[in-house]
Design an enzyme around this catalytic site. Structure first.
Site, PDB file in Angstrom:
ATOM      1  N   ASN A 158       0.868  -1.168   0.119  1.00 42.96           N
ATOM      2  CA  ASN A 158      -0.091   0.199   0.055  1.00 42.96           C
ATOM      3  C   ASN A 158       1.033   1.244  -0.048  1.00 42.96           C
ATOM      4  O   ASN A 158       1.545   1.645   0.881  1.00 42.96           O
ATOM      5  CB  ASN A 158      -0.796  -0.016   1.330  1.00 42.96           C
ATOM      6  CG  ASN A 158      -1.625   1.323   1.474  1.00 42.96           C
ATOM      7  OD1 ASN A 158      -1.810   1.991   0.332  1.00 42.96           O
ATOM      8  ND2 ASN A 158      -2.290   1.366   2.585  1.00 42.96           N
ATOM      9  N   TRP A 159       0.984   1.832  -1.265  1.00 41.55           N
ATOM     10  CA  TRP A 159       2.014   3.077  -1.334  1.00 41.55           C
ATOM     11  C   TRP A 159       1.336   4.200  -0.675  1.00 41.55           C
ATOM     12  O   TRP A 159       2.143   5.342  -0.561  1.00 41.55           O
ATOM     13  CB  TRP A 159       2.271   3.211  -2.555  1.00 41.55           C
ATOM     14  CG  TRP A 159       3.087   2.130  -3.237  1.00 41.55           C
ATOM     15  CD1 TRP A 159       3.488   1.031  -2.564  1.00 41.55           C
ATOM     16  CD2 TRP A 159       3.439   1.982  -4.797  1.00 41.55           C
ATOM     17  NE1 TRP A 159       4.474   0.330  -3.441  1.00 41.55           N
ATOM     18  CE2 TRP A 159       4.186   0.705  -4.732  1.00 41.55           C
ATOM     19  CE3 TRP A 159       3.499   2.637  -5.851  1.00 41.55           C
ATOM     20  CZ2 TRP A 159       4.758   0.520  -6.015  1.00 41.55           C
ATOM     21  CZ3 TRP A 159       3.943   2.390  -7.295  1.00 41.55           C
ATOM     22  CH2 TRP A 159       4.745   1.262  -7.235  1.00 41.55           C
ATOM     23  N   LYS A 160       0.282   4.246  -0.379  1.00 41.40           N
ATOM     24  CA  LYS A 160      -0.588   5.620   0.234  1.00 41.40           C
ATOM     25  C   LYS A 160      -0.331   6.614  -0.894  1.00 41.40           C
ATOM     26  O   LYS A 160      -0.244   6.483  -1.771  1.00 41.40           O
ATOM     27  CB  LYS A 160       0.060   5.695   1.595  1.00 41.40           C
ATOM     28  CG  LYS A 160      -0.409   4.300   2.658  1.00 41.40           C
ATOM     29  CD  LYS A 160      -0.088   4.785   3.868  1.00 41.40           C
ATOM     30  CE  LYS A 160       0.009   3.471   4.919  1.00 41.40           C
ATOM     31  NZ  LYS A 160      -0.235   3.739   6.400  1.00 41.40           N
TER      32      LYS A 160
ATOM     33  N   HIS B  98      -9.543   0.762   4.664  1.00 44.26           N
ATOM     34  CA  HIS B  98      -8.298   1.202   5.347  1.00 44.26           C
ATOM     35  C   HIS B  98      -8.634   1.981   6.442  1.00 44.26           C
ATOM     36  O   HIS B  98      -9.263   2.981   6.579  1.00 44.26           O
ATOM     37  CB  HIS B  98      -7.207   1.910   4.355  1.00 44.26           C
ATOM     38  CG  HIS B  98      -5.944   1.928   5.287  1.00 44.26           C
ATOM     39  ND1 HIS B  98      -5.488   2.773   6.050  1.00 44.26           N
ATOM     40  CD2 HIS B  98      -4.770   1.065   4.845  1.00 44.26           C
ATOM     41  CE1 HIS B  98      -4.247   2.616   6.420  1.00 44.26           C
ATOM     42  NE2 HIS B  98      -3.813   1.330   5.767  1.00 44.26           N
TER      43      HIS B  98
ATOM     44  N   GLU C  33      -7.092   4.525   7.751  1.00 43.76           N
ATOM     45  CA  GLU C  33      -6.997   5.987   7.347  1.00 43.76           C
ATOM     46  C   GLU C  33      -8.241   6.595   6.528  1.00 43.76           C
ATOM     47  O   GLU C  33      -8.766   7.618   6.990  1.00 43.76           O
ATOM     48  CB  GLU C  33      -5.787   6.361   6.534  1.00 43.76           C
ATOM     49  CG  GLU C  33      -4.431   6.098   7.381  1.00 43.76           C
ATOM     50  CD  GLU C  33      -3.198   5.525   6.492  1.00 43.76           C
ATOM     51  OE1 GLU C  33      -3.105   5.564   5.261  1.00 43.76           O
ATOM     52  OE2 GLU C  33      -2.240   5.131   7.396  1.00 43.76           O
TER      53      GLU C  33
ATOM     54  N   GLU D  51      -5.558  -5.485  10.231  1.00 42.32           N
ATOM     55  CA  GLU D  51      -4.354  -4.297  10.872  1.00 42.32           C
ATOM     56  C   GLU D  51      -4.893  -3.633  12.050  1.00 42.32           C
ATOM     57  O   GLU D  51      -5.796  -2.675  11.817  1.00 42.32           O
ATOM     58  CB  GLU D  51      -4.734  -3.194   9.674  1.00 42.32           C
ATOM     59  CG  GLU D  51      -4.189  -3.941   8.174  1.00 42.32           C
ATOM     60  CD  GLU D  51      -3.564  -2.752   7.279  1.00 42.32           C
ATOM     61  OE1 GLU D  51      -2.437  -3.127   6.644  1.00 42.32           O
ATOM     62  OE2 GLU D  51      -4.371  -1.752   7.066  1.00 42.32           O
TER      63      GLU D  51
ATOM     64  N   GLY E 279       2.056   2.116  10.627  1.00 41.82           N
ATOM     65  CA  GLY E 279       2.998   3.389  10.566  1.00 41.82           C
ATOM     66  C   GLY E 279       3.634   3.701  12.001  1.00 41.82           C
ATOM     67  O   GLY E 279       4.045   4.778  11.718  1.00 41.82           O
TER      68      GLY E 279
ATOM     69  N   SER F 222       3.292  -2.242  10.521  1.00 45.10           N
ATOM     70  CA  SER F 222       4.730  -2.193  10.770  1.00 45.10           C
ATOM     71  C   SER F 222       5.569  -3.556  10.490  1.00 45.10           C
ATOM     72  O   SER F 222       6.257  -3.984  10.883  1.00 45.10           O
ATOM     73  CB  SER F 222       5.021  -1.834  12.109  1.00 45.10           C
ATOM     74  OG  SER F 222       4.668  -0.523  12.169  1.00 45.10           O
TER      75      SER F 222
ATOM     76  N   GLY G  98       2.858  -1.176   4.547  1.00 42.43           N
ATOM     77  CA  GLY G  98       2.649   0.354   4.054  1.00 42.43           C
ATOM     78  C   GLY G  98       3.936   0.719   3.747  1.00 42.43           C
ATOM     79  O   GLY G  98       4.642   0.478   2.680  1.00 42.43           O
ATOM     80  N   GLY G  99       4.986   1.116   4.942  1.00 40.08           N
ATOM     81  CA  GLY G  99       6.022   1.903   4.776  1.00 40.08           C
ATOM     82  C   GLY G  99       7.140   0.939   4.003  1.00 40.08           C
ATOM     83  O   GLY G  99       7.952   1.528   3.242  1.00 40.08           O
TER      84      GLY G  99
HETATM   85  C1  PEP Z   1      -0.956  -0.073   6.032  1.00 42.78           C
HETATM   86  O1  PEP Z   1      -0.908   1.146   5.877  1.00 42.78           O
HETATM   87  O2  PEP Z   1      -1.883  -0.639   5.688  1.00 42.78           O
HETATM   88  C2  PEP Z   1       0.193  -0.528   6.820  1.00 42.78           C
HETATM   89  C3  PEP Z   1      -0.008  -1.802   7.262  1.00 42.78           C
HETATM   90  O3  PEP Z   1       0.941   0.651   6.885  1.00 42.78           O
HETATM   91  P1  PEP Z   1       2.623   0.173   7.707  1.00 42.78           P
HETATM   92  O4  PEP Z   1       3.281  -1.125   7.075  1.00 42.78           O
HETATM   93  O5  PEP Z   1       3.682   1.283   7.361  1.00 42.78           O
HETATM   94  O6  PEP Z   1       2.673   0.199   9.120  1.00 42.78           O
END
Ligand code: PEP
Length: 256
Positions: free
Chosen positions: A9-11, A96, A98, A168, A174, A213, A234-235
């Protein structure tokens, strides 16, 4: 046996230059992708660009969000599932945390989005998870059951033949605070049991990703849990080396 699935997920990250070098590096290291399905979800504006760069690769493309109605219409600023399908997407991230917290998406809106994505023949990645306050109050299972329950009620258990769930925990997204393998496994097993209460075969085939994470250092132990079938990343998905290492860990852990 379930084939693990890792999605990036590049956001709201990327530019043509950044995505160009990220995908070149992913393609160069693609021999690490074995025994695992992989997708990346760029910002909508870059789906075409990323998709063109990924042509004839094993990495599929997904969208991060779509409108809750399909087709075309007077919805300024929105993108429909038909549009992302037209650009070659096979997956759509839905609900998600967010989107739920910043854009006020309710469980009902999320369920409507899951419905339009399924109707278009794409696979929704349905995100669920509790906040830190909810975990501390001991209501994690209630929260997750509620989020999934609305989809079950609206679309029926058979919809879960074509849904991927991403568990999640909001407090782990994040933040660098990863759930322990035991914490994650326990919620994954609970999610599978929720679906098994309705249909055990659908439950045993259901892909349940963990997100929050995930890094190369913790991926293998998380993915070796019996009910964790890969991850939503994500990251770490913005770094080709890290993302490929996570894909490799999923392929290896789930083939053991
Ligand atoms: C996400 O945004 O779905 C996510 C899991 O982010 P991160 O891996 O950065 O925690």
């Amino acid at each position: 046996m379930r084939k693990p699935f890792v999605a990036g997920n590049w956001k709201m990250h990327g530019s043509k230059a950044m995505i160009g070098s990220l995908i070149s590096a992913l393609r160069a290291g693609a021999e690490q992708i074995k025994g695992v399905d992989v997708a990346v979800c760029p910002p909508s504006l870059y789906i075409q660009f990323a998709g063109d760069m990924l042509l004839e690769s094993q990495i599929k493309v997904g969208a991060q969000n779509v409108a809750s109605v399909a087709g075309q219409g007077a919805l300024t600023g929105e993108v429909s599932v038909d549009m992302v399908q037209d650009l070659g997407c096979q997956y759509v991230i839905v609900g998600h945390s967010e989107r739920r917290s910043i854009f006020d998406e309710t469980d009902e809106v999320v369920a409507a989005k899951v419905g339009v994505v399924l109707e278009a023949g794409l696979t929704p990645i349905l995100c669920v998870g509790e906040t830190l306050e909810q975990r501390e109050a001991g209501v994690t299972q209630d929260v997750v059951a509620g989020q999934i329950g609305v989809v079950l009620q609206k679309l029926g258990v058979s919809a879960f033949n074509n849904i991927v769930i991403a568990y999640e925990p909001v407090w782990a997204i994040g933040t660098g605070k990863v759930a322990t393998p035991e914490q994650a496994q326990s919620v994954h097993a609970f999610i599978r049991s929720l679906i098994a209460n309705e249909d055990s075969k659908i439950a045993s085939n259901l892909i349940i990703q963990y997100g929050g994470s995930v890094k190369p250092e913790n991926a293998a132990i998380l993915f070796s849990q019996p009910d964790i079938d890969g991850g939503l990343i994500g990251g770490a998905s913005l770094d080709a080396g890290d993302f490929l290492a996570i894909c490799k860990a999923a392929g290896e852990a789930c083939s053991e």
